[in-house]
Structures are given as structure tokens and as C-alpha cells.
Design a protein around this motif. Structure first.
Motif, mmCIF file in Angstrom:
data_model
loop_
_atom_site.group_PDB
_atom_site.id
_atom_site.type_symbol
_atom_site.label_atom_id
_atom_site.label_comp_id
_atom_site.label_asym_id
_atom_site.label_seq_id
_atom_site.Cartn_x
_atom_site.Cartn_y
_atom_site.Cartn_z
ATOM 1 N N THR A 96 4.338 -3.948 36.734
ATOM 2 C CA THR A 96 3.080 -3.891 36.731
ATOM 3 C C THR A 96 2.214 -3.221 36.433
ATOM 4 O O THR A 96 0.922 -3.251 35.961
ATOM 5 C CB THR A 96 2.315 -3.935 38.472
ATOM 6 N N ASP A 97 2.830 -2.070 35.139
ATOM 7 C CA ASP A 97 1.702 -0.864 34.242
ATOM 8 C C ASP A 97 0.980 -1.673 32.949
ATOM 9 O O ASP A 97 2.439 -2.816 32.812
ATOM 10 C CB ASP A 97 1.816 0.274 34.350
ATOM 11 N N GLY A 147 4.211 -25.319 31.445
ATOM 12 C CA GLY A 147 5.153 -24.257 31.875
ATOM 13 C C GLY A 147 4.972 -24.022 32.828
ATOM 14 O O GLY A 147 4.553 -24.465 34.477
ATOM 15 N N ASN A 148 6.110 -22.364 33.283
ATOM 16 C CA ASN A 148 5.694 -21.206 35.075
ATOM 17 C C ASN A 148 4.017 -21.171 34.754
ATOM 18 O O ASN A 148 4.005 -20.619 33.936
ATOM 19 C CB ASN A 148 6.675 -20.526 34.317
ATOM 20 N N THR A 149 3.240 -21.702 35.657
ATOM 21 C CA THR A 149 2.035 -21.134 36.052
ATOM 22 C C THR A 149 1.925 -19.549 36.482
ATOM 23 O O THR A 149 0.540 -19.228 36.792
ATOM 24 C CB THR A 149 1.098 -22.622 36.781
ATOM 25 N N THR A 150 3.037 -19.419 37.198
ATOM 26 C CA THR A 150 2.744 -17.529 37.733
ATOM 27 C C THR A 150 3.008 -16.756 37.002
ATOM 28 O O THR A 150 2.807 -15.499 36.957
ATOM 29 C CB THR A 150 4.109 -17.925 38.887
ATOM 30 N N VAL A 151 3.347 -16.908 35.375
ATOM 31 C CA VAL A 151 3.357 -15.650 34.549
ATOM 32 C C VAL A 151 1.937 -15.672 33.877
ATOM 33 O O VAL A 151 1.680 -16.172 34.175
ATOM 34 C CB VAL A 151 4.075 -16.363 32.868
ATOM 35 N N SER A 152 1.745 -14.175 33.984
ATOM 36 C CA SER A 152 0.435 -13.612 33.867
ATOM 37 C C SER A 152 0.361 -13.230 31.808
ATOM 38 O O SER A 152 1.564 -12.468 31.432
ATOM 39 C CB SER A 152 0.342 -12.920 34.435
ATOM 40 N N ILE A 163 2.488 -9.299 31.358
ATOM 41 C CA ILE A 163 2.662 -8.778 30.539
ATOM 42 C C ILE A 163 0.964 -8.632 30.468
ATOM 43 O O ILE A 163 -0.290 -9.647 29.787
ATOM 44 C CB ILE A 163 2.772 -9.578 29.136
ATOM 45 N N THR A 164 1.066 -6.784 30.544
ATOM 46 C CA THR A 164 -0.628 -6.262 30.584
ATOM 47 C C THR A 164 -0.585 -5.439 29.028
ATOM 48 O O THR A 164 0.118 -4.277 29.542
ATOM 49 C CB THR A 164 -1.324 -6.134 31.669
ATOM 50 N N GLY A 165 -1.611 -5.961 28.155
ATOM 51 C CA GLY A 165 -1.103 -4.413 27.832
ATOM 52 C C GLY A 165 -2.300 -3.390 27.674
ATOM 53 O O GLY A 165 -3.042 -3.431 28.531
#
Length: 325
Positions: A130-131, A206-211, A281-283
Motif C-alpha cells: 500500500t506504500d 476487466g477487474n474494476t477493483t485494481v488501482s 500500484i502507486t508511484g
């Protein structure tokens, strides 16, 4: 100030935007690609056909042309398709880069200011965290595409650290905007078809829960330009190119729904799920923002609007052409 830039893959998504950005700054551009001609026509653009997998062609390109800096944007960039043809993906991204850098190594008096190698966050792989992902995170690719970009980066780092090449690795997250081919562009295409009555009012997802961390390509090319002109802290330095904020795919679908001219429902299709897909995925772009005067400027809603406007235009043109026939 850099006065002539080589852009590899100038006909591609990133290459096209990078070229237009530099031409608007009155920068001379040498563009290369595998096509016979360039989509962009401009007095300050010289185009040379060159397949980076052909080492003799690359050698000739480097020997016969002068340039001060390079944006290396050529390559295969479809992670899903890489599962079907891993060999071509790896050859194009890794061996193509090897041919380019080695041709530069062999060129006498090749005094380059900077080389930006456009790489990918897929190098980080299935990072279950989550980081925000920073440049210090481990790179454990989870797809052939991710491995190909990891190899590309490794080759670039070798030439940077072994031969002192002024290379910067631009590890880029999900780019969107006009001309893109990813999930947001697929949504824009479907919405434009729904508005034209060419598709039932169902947005297939597709998978709507991915970020994902979505950044407009026009912000990205500005970052590449600033990296190209900065004083390198060390050859082979890696910088994340990202917004620093992630959005669920369901949020993206909702934003398209708000600006669509025709109401539609959202339908999940398991066939559209991707292999080895991390949930979030957050950069982390702090290193980049601290090094150069850059922040993302284009809001997500603007990117979505511009993609939909593009697909409306393409769909209308295609429909009118069909009516004439």
C-alpha cells in the motif's frame, strides 16, 4: 540548451508527443522508426527509417547523423501481448537498446549531453504494497514485458557505469492521453461507439477493483525534457515518472460515464483480467520532483476528456466513410 535531439520510436505514442513537444520549443529533431515515413511533418524534423534490431542500420544512423541528446522511446509496450510473443518483446526492448548504445560507444567523438531511456514501472512487478513505490524498491518483474524493460534498464546501467554514458532511466508508470492504447483508451473507444450506436450501451471492463497511477503523457514528456537537460547526479540514475496518486478502474469508468452523451451500464468481463495483476500500484515521484522543477499539471478529467474527444472524431470519421461506401 539542447539543440538537436534523437528520438527513437518517433511514430509511437510517447515518441509522437515527445516530438511535438520539442518542435513547439523550436528544437531540431532527428526521428527514427521502422516505418517508411513519419506521421509528423515539420521543417525542424528529419526522419530516418531505422530498425533497432538491425545493428548495421543502427550503426549507420549513428555514424551519419549528429545529435546532442537522445530520448530512447522505441520498443514494444503492450504487457498483455508480451505473453504471446515474449521473444520479440525481449529482443525489441533489450537487444534494440544494446544495439543503439553500442553503436554510440563505437562512434568517435560522440559527445552526448544526456540520454533518457524510457523504461517502465512493470519492472517492479507484482508489488503487493500500500506504500508508494520508490526507486529503492526491489525490481521483480511479473510479465515478459516487465522482464524486457528490466533487461533494458540493466543494459543502460551497464553502459552508464562501465563506459560513463550520461544515461537517465525514466521508469514510467501508466501513461494516458490522446493516442494511448491502454485501459483508459479502450474505455474511450467503447464510449464513442456507444454514442454512435455502434455498440450496445454496455461498457465492458476487466477487474474494476485494481488501482493504477495514471499520468498524462504530455506531463511525462515535459519530465523527460527536463531530465534531458539536468546535471546528472550519477550516470544510470533511475527516476520514477508518475502522478503519485492512484485511481481505481471503477473511478475511471465513472468519470467516462459523467461526460458520455449516452447513458451506459458497466459490465465486468473476466476475460479482460490481466495475468499476475497487482491490486494497487502507486508511484512515488519525490525524487524526480526534488531533482527538477516539475509537477504533474494535467488533471485526470482533462486526460479522459481529450481521449474521448479523439475517439469521437475517429469513430465519426469511420462511420461517415462507411456510409459513403
Amino acid at each position: 540548451m539542447t539543440t538537436r535531439v534523437l528520438i527513437t520510436g518517433v511514430n509511437g505514442f510517447v515518441g509522437t508527443h515527445m516530438c511535438n513537444y520539442l518542435l513547439n520549443k523550436n528544437i531540431q529533431v532527428l526521428g527514427t522508426g521502422r516505418s517508411d515515413s513519419c506521421k509528423i511533418k515539420h521543417k525542424n524534423l528529419q526522419y530516418v527509417k531505422c530498425d533497432l534490431l538491425d545493428s548495421s542500420s543502427v550503426k549507420l544512423l549513428v555514424e551519419m547523423n549528429s545529435f546532442e541528446s537522445i530520448i530512447h522511446a522505441a520498443g514494444e509496450n503492450n504487457a498483455s501481448q508480451s505473453w504471446n510473443d515474449p521473444q520479440m518483446t525481449v529482443k525489441t526492448n533489450a537487444i534494440g537498446t544494446l544495439h543503439l548504445l553500442d553503436a554510440l560507444r563505437k562512434k568517435p567523438k560522440a559527445h552526448l549531453k544526456n540520454i533518457v531511456v524510457v523504461s517502465s514501472s512493470h519492472e517492479y512487478g507484482k508489488m503487493e504494497t500500500t506504500d508508494k513505490i520508490s526507486e529503492t524498491f526491489l525490481t521483480v518483474p511479473a510479465s515478459p514485458y516487465g522482464w524486457s524493460k528490466y533487461l533494458q534498464t540493466s543494459i543502460a546501467e551497464m553502459y552508464a557505469k562501465s563506459y560513463g554514458f550520461p544515461i537517465v532511466i525514466a521508469r514510467t508508470f501508466n501513461l494516458i492521453g490522446p493516442g494511448s492504447q491502454g485501459v483508459c483508451a479502450q474505455f474511450a473507444r467503447q464510449v464513442a461507439q456507444i454514442e454512435n450506436g455502434l455498440q450496445s450501451p454496455l461498457l465492458m471492463v476487466g477487474n474494476t477493483t485494481v488501482s493504477r497511477d495514471f499520468l498524462d503523457v504530455r506531463d511525462a514528456v515535459e519530465a523527460y525534457w527536463k531530465l534531458l537537460n539536468m546535471h546528472l547526479p550519477a550516470p544510470g540514475e533511475v527516476f520514477n515518472i508518475c502522478r503519485g496518486t492512484s485511481y481505481q478502474i471503477s473511478e475511471i469508468a465513472n468519470k467516462f460515464h459523467k461526460i458520455s452523451q449516452t447513458p451506459f451500464a458497466v459490465m465486468v468481463d473476466p476475460k479482460l483480467y490481466s495475468n499476475n495483476e497487482p491490486l494497487t500500484i502507486t508511484g512515488n515521484n519525490e525524487k524526480l520532483c526534488n531533482m527538477i522543477d516539475w509537477i504533474p499539471k494535467i488533471e485526470l478529467e482533462v486526460s479522459i476528456r481529450d481521449m474521448l474527444l479523439e475517439w469521437r472524431s475517429l469513430t465519426n470519421a469511420s462511420r461517415k466513410a462507411g456510409e459513403k461506401n
